[in-house]
Design an enzyme around this catalytic site. Structure first.
Site: not given
Ligand code: ACO
Length: 443
Positions: A283, A322, A378
């Protein structure tokens, strides 16, 4: 839900309406008609499907909530196929370009954009609540010299509940509101104190003349200068990052906040649960993992070998993939632009070349195309954070500052939702039953 027998008695006939699901239970031969609303059926409707009167009823088995909506929400809309992300109906691209983090936080919490007066008041309230109780500093001192800042943030945000015991009155709107202000205001202070502790540097008090991101940079970097003056380009980049991370509907940490908050605990404790969930490498810890991965790859020449290893299943390409986005992550596109802006100020990081090349190769490779794996938020955010001089341990902490606005908005929505109760999933028990206890000496 109606059974076929009931329908005939009602004169409705066996024909189902188009907004229903007809289920035949082959164990009993009974037919059931389950209403479909908003593309979902209520799982509790299935409980009516029984083999006999005392049967508990049918349940759904959905580890990791792959096809379960846990709430109704008006906060964030995502279309994973089209790569759309909207907060309260506003596209993320427009908010990132034209808004500020504090305005976005207002939008998430209140449901609409503020007018000038509302924004000024909101900004003022948050700005005057940035200081934390002096005992927090002593609390922080108790951590080992090299403690991970995310662990310190997790503990200190939870500890805030002990400084504001009235926060347990979660049904009182006024009490609740001040905790919201405090959480958004104090999160950067706790984050910066965690950083300074980890670095062995003295804590810097908030400077309320500065903007929200500017003040954070000051608490992170200020040394002997009388006043820290943040570079407006870095201040802006950080503000955009906070906006991009502000909410993302029912992700792991938000679900944790809602789940823990559903016990009616105070919001500091609920947000601490969110920080804990965000700490994990799948995460909020992913950007840290991305940077470590890029450092390990070292040069663009090593990329083909690395990609082969990923395809063999030796490891994951961090920052790719994702649960929801299966086309592209719109936040990744915005961040990529922000990376360029930050590097204009700080000079280019050679890891950017590795990241760019890695992205290019992965996007052309069948393994990634077939599995719909694209760069997520990210993939590039770690590069910006590093350019800002943050050690990797601070990456999830920065994420947590932005996400606090979303956690609180989601927590508020849950408190006011009359359909929500304490979160309590069911299980399929696979263990033994009715064993006879054997004294230890006889085992
Ligand atoms: N690298 C290589 N292969 C991958 C990756 C990856 N990053 N992500 C998924 N896959 C593969 C899986 O091995 C699986 O392959 P298989 O069908 O041959 O078994 C397939 O793609 C489907 O993947 P799942 O694990 O089922 O996808 P899921 O939706 O459960 O996971 C997740 C999503 C956790 C984000 C995953 O893609 C991942 O671990 N990515 C890397 C970590 C990361 O970047 N996390 C940040 C997410 S964004 C955020 O939290 C802000």
């Amino acid at each position: 839900m109606t059974t076929e027998t009931q329908q005939e008695a009602d004169g409705a006939g066996a024909q189902s309406s188009s907004d229903t699901l007809t289920v035949t239970d082959n164990r009993t031969g009974k037919h059931y008609e389950v209403p479909i609303e908003d593309g979902t059926i209520r799982a509790t409707e299935l409980r009516k499907i029984k083999t006999h009167e005392d049967d508990f009823g049918l349940m759904t088995y959905d580890p990791a909530y792959m096809a379960t909506a846990s709430c109704r929400s008006e906060i964030t809309f995502i279309d994973g196929e089209q790569g759309v992300l909207e907060y309260r109906g506003y596209p993320i691209e427009q908010l990132a370009e034209q808004s500020s983090f504090l305005e976005v936080a207002y939008l998430l919490v209140h449901g609409e954009l503020p007018d000038r007066k509302q924004l000024d008041e909101w900004t003022h309230e948050i700005t005057i609540h940035t200081f934390v109780h002096e005992n927090i500093k002593e609390f922080m001192q108790g951590f080992r010299y090299d403690a991970h800042p995310m662990g310190m943030l997790l503990a200190s945000v939870g500890a805030l509940s002990t400084f504001y015991p009235e926060a347990t009155a979660i049904k009182d709107e006024e009490v609740r509101y001040i905790q919201i202000i405090r959480l958004i205001a104090k999160m950067p202070t706790l984050a910066a104190f965690s950083f300074r502790h980890n670095q062995g540097k003295p804590y810097v008090y908030p400077d309320n003349d500065l903007s929200y991101p500017g003040n954070f940079l000051s608490m992170i970097y200020k040394m002997t200068e009388l006043k820290y003056e943040p570079d407006p380009r870095l201040e802006h980049a950080l503000d955009v990052l906070f906006i991009l991370h502000a909410d993302h509907e029912q992700n792991c940490s938000t679900s944790a906040v809602r789940s823990v908050g559903s016990s009616q605990v105070d919001p500091y404790s609920a947000v601490a649960a969110g920080v804990a969930a965000l700490y994990g490498p799948l995460h909020g810890g992913a950007n840290e993992a991305v940077l470590r991965m890029l450092q390990r790859i070292e040069t663009t020449d090593n990329i083909p070998d690395f990609i082969e290893g990923v395809k063999r299943g030796d490891e994951k390409l961090m920052g790719f993939g994702h649960r929801v986005y299966k086309n592209f992550d719109p936040r990744a596109k915005i961040i990529k632009q922000a990376v360029e802006e930050v590097f204009e100020v700080t000079g280019k990081n050679p890891l950017l070349d590795i990241a760019t090349e890695l992205e290019k190769i992965a996007l052309e490779d069948d393994y990634f195309i077939e599995r719909k794996l694209y760069p997520n938020v990210d993939f590039y955010s770690g590069l910006i954070y590093e350019a800002l001089g943050m050690p990797v341990e601070m990456f999830p902490v920065l994420f947590a500052i932005g996400r606090t606005a979303g956690w609180i908005a989601q927590w508020l929505e849950m408190i006011d939702d009359s359909e929500q109760k304490i979160a309590r999933p069911r299980q399929i028990y696979t263990g033994q039953r009715g064993l006879e206890y054997v004294p230890i000496e006889k085992r």
